[in-house]
Design a protein around this motif. Structure first.
Motif, mmCIF file in Angstrom:
data_model
loop_
_atom_site.group_PDB
_atom_site.id
_atom_site.type_symbol
_atom_site.label_atom_id
_atom_site.label_comp_id
_atom_site.label_asym_id
_atom_site.label_seq_id
_atom_site.Cartn_x
_atom_site.Cartn_y
_atom_site.Cartn_z
ATOM 1 N N THR A 204 -2.037 7.942 -5.260
ATOM 2 C CA THR A 204 -3.035 8.220 -4.545
ATOM 3 C C THR A 204 -2.731 8.554 -3.155
ATOM 4 O O THR A 204 -1.763 7.909 -2.802
ATOM 5 N N LYS A 205 -3.734 9.495 -2.641
ATOM 6 C CA LYS A 205 -3.622 9.951 -1.048
ATOM 7 C C LYS A 205 -4.376 8.999 -0.328
ATOM 8 O O LYS A 205 -4.348 8.991 1.115
ATOM 9 N N HIS A 206 -5.419 8.284 -0.875
ATOM 10 C CA HIS A 206 -6.372 7.543 -0.116
ATOM 11 C C HIS A 206 -6.086 6.097 0.164
ATOM 12 O O HIS A 206 -6.132 5.083 -0.563
ATOM 13 N N THR A 207 -5.077 6.089 1.283
ATOM 14 C CA THR A 207 -4.432 4.854 2.077
ATOM 15 C C THR A 207 -4.665 4.723 3.177
ATOM 16 O O THR A 207 -3.813 3.933 3.816
ATOM 17 N N HIS A 208 -5.704 5.250 3.742
ATOM 18 C CA HIS A 208 -6.068 5.132 5.149
ATOM 19 C C HIS A 208 -6.224 3.298 5.519
ATOM 20 O O HIS A 208 -7.041 2.811 4.414
ATOM 21 N N GLY A 209 -5.640 2.816 6.419
ATOM 22 C CA GLY A 209 -5.761 1.308 6.737
ATOM 23 C C GLY A 209 -5.285 0.370 5.990
ATOM 24 O O GLY A 209 -5.579 -0.655 6.024
ATOM 25 N N THR A 210 -4.077 0.942 5.267
ATOM 26 C CA THR A 210 -3.493 -0.164 4.331
ATOM 27 C C THR A 210 -2.816 -1.115 5.099
ATOM 28 O O THR A 210 -2.838 -2.489 5.078
ATOM 29 N N GLY A 211 -1.962 -0.893 6.170
ATOM 30 C CA GLY A 211 -1.235 -1.643 7.230
ATOM 31 C C GLY A 211 -2.158 -2.717 7.814
ATOM 32 O O GLY A 211 -1.882 -3.861 7.763
ATOM 33 N N CYS A 212 -3.364 -2.195 8.414
ATOM 34 C CA CYS A 212 -4.241 -3.041 8.764
ATOM 35 C C CYS A 212 -4.786 -4.250 8.141
ATOM 36 O O CYS A 212 -4.824 -5.378 8.156
ATOM 37 N N THR A 213 -5.148 -3.684 6.625
ATOM 38 C CA THR A 213 -5.844 -4.485 5.683
ATOM 39 C C THR A 213 -5.054 -5.557 5.199
ATOM 40 O O THR A 213 -5.290 -6.603 5.112
ATOM 41 N N PHE A 214 -3.506 -5.267 4.992
ATOM 42 C CA PHE A 214 -2.526 -6.095 4.645
ATOM 43 C C PHE A 214 -2.518 -7.313 5.461
ATOM 44 O O PHE A 214 -2.469 -8.228 5.056
ATOM 45 N N ALA A 215 -2.224 -6.754 6.686
ATOM 46 C CA ALA A 215 -1.955 -7.881 7.977
ATOM 47 C C ALA A 215 -3.003 -8.637 7.733
ATOM 48 O O ALA A 215 -3.144 -9.645 8.230
ATOM 49 N N ALA A 216 -4.206 -8.085 7.876
ATOM 50 C CA ALA A 216 -5.688 -8.733 7.992
ATOM 51 C C ALA A 216 -5.807 -10.124 6.845
ATOM 52 O O ALA A 216 -6.230 -11.017 6.955
ATOM 53 N N ALA A 217 -5.388 -9.654 5.680
ATOM 54 C CA ALA A 217 -5.394 -10.375 4.454
ATOM 55 C C ALA A 217 -4.605 -11.731 4.857
ATOM 56 O O ALA A 217 -4.776 -12.805 4.420
ATOM 57 N N ILE A 218 -3.364 -11.344 5.277
ATOM 58 C CA ILE A 218 -2.251 -12.500 5.722
ATOM 59 C C ILE A 218 -3.110 -13.427 6.814
ATOM 60 O O ILE A 218 -2.851 -14.551 6.432
ATOM 61 N N THR A 219 -3.713 -12.567 7.634
ATOM 62 C CA THR A 219 -4.256 -13.382 8.715
ATOM 63 C C THR A 219 -5.413 -14.495 8.208
ATOM 64 O O THR A 219 -5.312 -15.522 8.564
ATOM 65 N N ALA A 220 -6.238 -13.936 7.142
ATOM 66 C CA ALA A 220 -7.326 -14.571 6.713
ATOM 67 C C ALA A 220 -6.788 -15.793 5.873
ATOM 68 O O ALA A 220 -7.143 -17.044 5.983
ATOM 69 N N GLU A 221 -5.563 -15.875 5.072
ATOM 70 C CA GLU A 221 -5.044 -16.755 4.280
ATOM 71 C C GLU A 221 -4.459 -17.860 5.214
ATOM 72 O O GLU A 221 -4.593 -19.166 4.896
ATOM 73 N N LEU A 222 -3.793 -17.493 6.299
ATOM 74 C CA LEU A 222 -3.243 -18.611 7.207
ATOM 75 C C LEU A 222 -4.312 -19.207 7.998
ATOM 76 O O LEU A 222 -4.257 -20.411 8.246
ATOM 77 N N ALA A 223 -5.385 -18.436 8.135
ATOM 78 C CA ALA A 223 -6.510 -19.291 8.607
ATOM 79 C C ALA A 223 -7.165 -20.214 7.962
ATOM 80 O O ALA A 223 -7.695 -21.498 8.569
ATOM 81 N N LYS A 224 -6.791 -20.295 6.654
ATOM 82 C CA LYS A 224 -7.379 -21.091 5.658
ATOM 83 C C LYS A 224 -6.253 -22.342 5.302
ATOM 84 O O LYS A 224 -6.693 -23.153 4.779
ATOM 85 N N GLY A 225 -5.202 -22.014 6.070
ATOM 86 C CA GLY A 225 -4.314 -23.235 5.750
ATOM 87 C C GLY A 225 -3.226 -23.001 5.021
ATOM 88 O O GLY A 225 -2.417 -23.902 4.461
ATOM 89 N N ASN A 226 -3.325 -21.776 4.226
ATOM 90 C CA ASN A 226 -2.204 -21.287 3.273
ATOM 91 C C ASN A 226 -0.919 -21.058 3.786
ATOM 92 O O ASN A 226 -0.874 -20.821 5.059
ATOM 93 N N SER A 227 0.257 -21.366 3.243
ATOM 94 C CA SER A 227 1.430 -21.048 3.852
ATOM 95 C C SER A 227 1.713 -19.733 3.939
ATOM 96 O O SER A 227 0.804 -18.624 3.390
ATOM 97 N N VAL A 228 2.793 -19.115 4.499
ATOM 98 C CA VAL A 228 3.156 -17.585 4.806
ATOM 99 C C VAL A 228 3.280 -17.005 3.575
ATOM 100 O O VAL A 228 2.872 -15.826 3.091
ATOM 101 N N SER A 229 4.216 -17.687 2.457
ATOM 102 C CA SER A 229 4.369 -16.962 1.354
ATOM 103 C C SER A 229 3.169 -16.984 0.546
ATOM 104 O O SER A 229 3.101 -15.857 -0.166
ATOM 105 N N GLU A 230 2.446 -17.807 0.364
ATOM 106 C CA GLU A 230 1.028 -17.804 -0.189
ATOM 107 C C GLU A 230 0.216 -16.704 0.314
ATOM 108 O O GLU A 230 -0.664 -15.817 -0.393
ATOM 109 N N ALA A 231 0.028 -16.657 1.677
ATOM 110 C CA ALA A 231 -0.780 -15.559 2.163
ATOM 111 C C ALA A 231 -0.110 -14.057 2.171
ATOM 112 O O ALA A 231 -0.900 -13.367 1.777
#
Length: 267
Positions: A204-231
């Protein structure tokens, strides 16, 4: 108490990347999202048509009022644009003793527009990377930080992760989306172990914002107390779903679908 995450990044008027993508991702992962805008971009699916950095005073005030009152369980940095903004953000994160910091070293938009000044790369390496819990460069960003010309294999990705780790980040995720490979491979290095996160590449070519979204998801999981590997694991699943149901809106490169992972979980 609900987990809280702050994004310090640029605004994307098209809604696919930047703080808009971050806030959407935080919400989807059941985290209360807050923002400090470093720059306003005039942007759509065809590219970035203007970049308007905010004043240092405005950026400092946004971060200060959020962290002094509400606080944050994790902070993500995205588009920081200049040396002066990087130095300011680094100082404030130290002052407030933020523990979980995800640095997405945003440098170039998909259309080629520069989102980080050349002279700011050294400031990023000196001030912000040593504070990072996780950094999430793609291959061009990793090359820019390290001064390399190319990364064209998983072996080179591992070597890049090691060299980036030496700059001070506690964990490095080198994203392999630009790798010429039938699979999408991201590699996490924690100083001891290389962990691979692999999915079949989505055509697909519709990938705008993938990097931001991926990093934001990691950030959210860390905020909830999950480990880096889980995040990172959750973030990989989240962005894979988002890309697989990317939105064909506009006349160019459409955004990912931030609601796709939640829908997948409830099926």
């Amino acid at each position: 108490m609900k987990a809280k995450a702050l994004t310090i990044a640029g605004s994307d008027s098209g809604g696919g990347a930047g703080i808009q993508a971050d806030i959407k991702t935080f919400q989807e992962r059941d985290v209360f999202g807050m923002s400090a805008i470093t720059a306003i971009t005039a942007q759509n699916t065809l590219g970035v048509h203007g970049v308007y950095p905010q004043t240092l005073e405005a950026i400092e005030k946004q971060i200060d009022v959020v962290l002094s009152d509400i606080g944050a369980d994790s902070v993500k940095t995205g588009m920081l644009f200049s040396k002066e903004i990087i130095e300011l953000v680094s100082r404030l994160l130290k002052d407030y003793k933020v523990e979980n910091i995800v640095v997405d070293p945003v440098m170039i938009a998909k259309g080629g527009a520069k989102l980080l000044q050349d002279e700011a790369i050294e400031a990023l390496k000196k001030h912000l990377l040593p504070q990072a819990t996780v950094i999430t460069p793609n291959l061009p960003e990793a090359c820019a930080i390290l001064g390399w010309s190319d990364i064209n294999s998983t072996e080179a990705m591992e070597e890049a992760a090691l060299e980036l780790y030496k700059l001070g980040a506690k964990n490095v995720v080198v994203k392999g989306g630009h790798l010429n490979h039938e699979q999408s491979i991201d590699i996490l290095f924690d100083g001891k172990t290389y962990s691979y996160y692999t999915n079949n590449r989505i055509n697909t070519k519709h990938t705008h914002g993938t990097g931001c979204t991926f990093a934001a998801a990691i950030t959210a999981e860390l905020a909830k107390g999950n480990s880096v590997s889980e995040a990172v694991s959750t973030a990989k699943s989240f962005i894979t779903s988002a890309i697989s149901e990317g939105l064909a809106i506009g006349k160019g490169i459409g955004p990912t679908n931030h609601g796709a992972y939640r829908k997948e979980l409830t099926r």
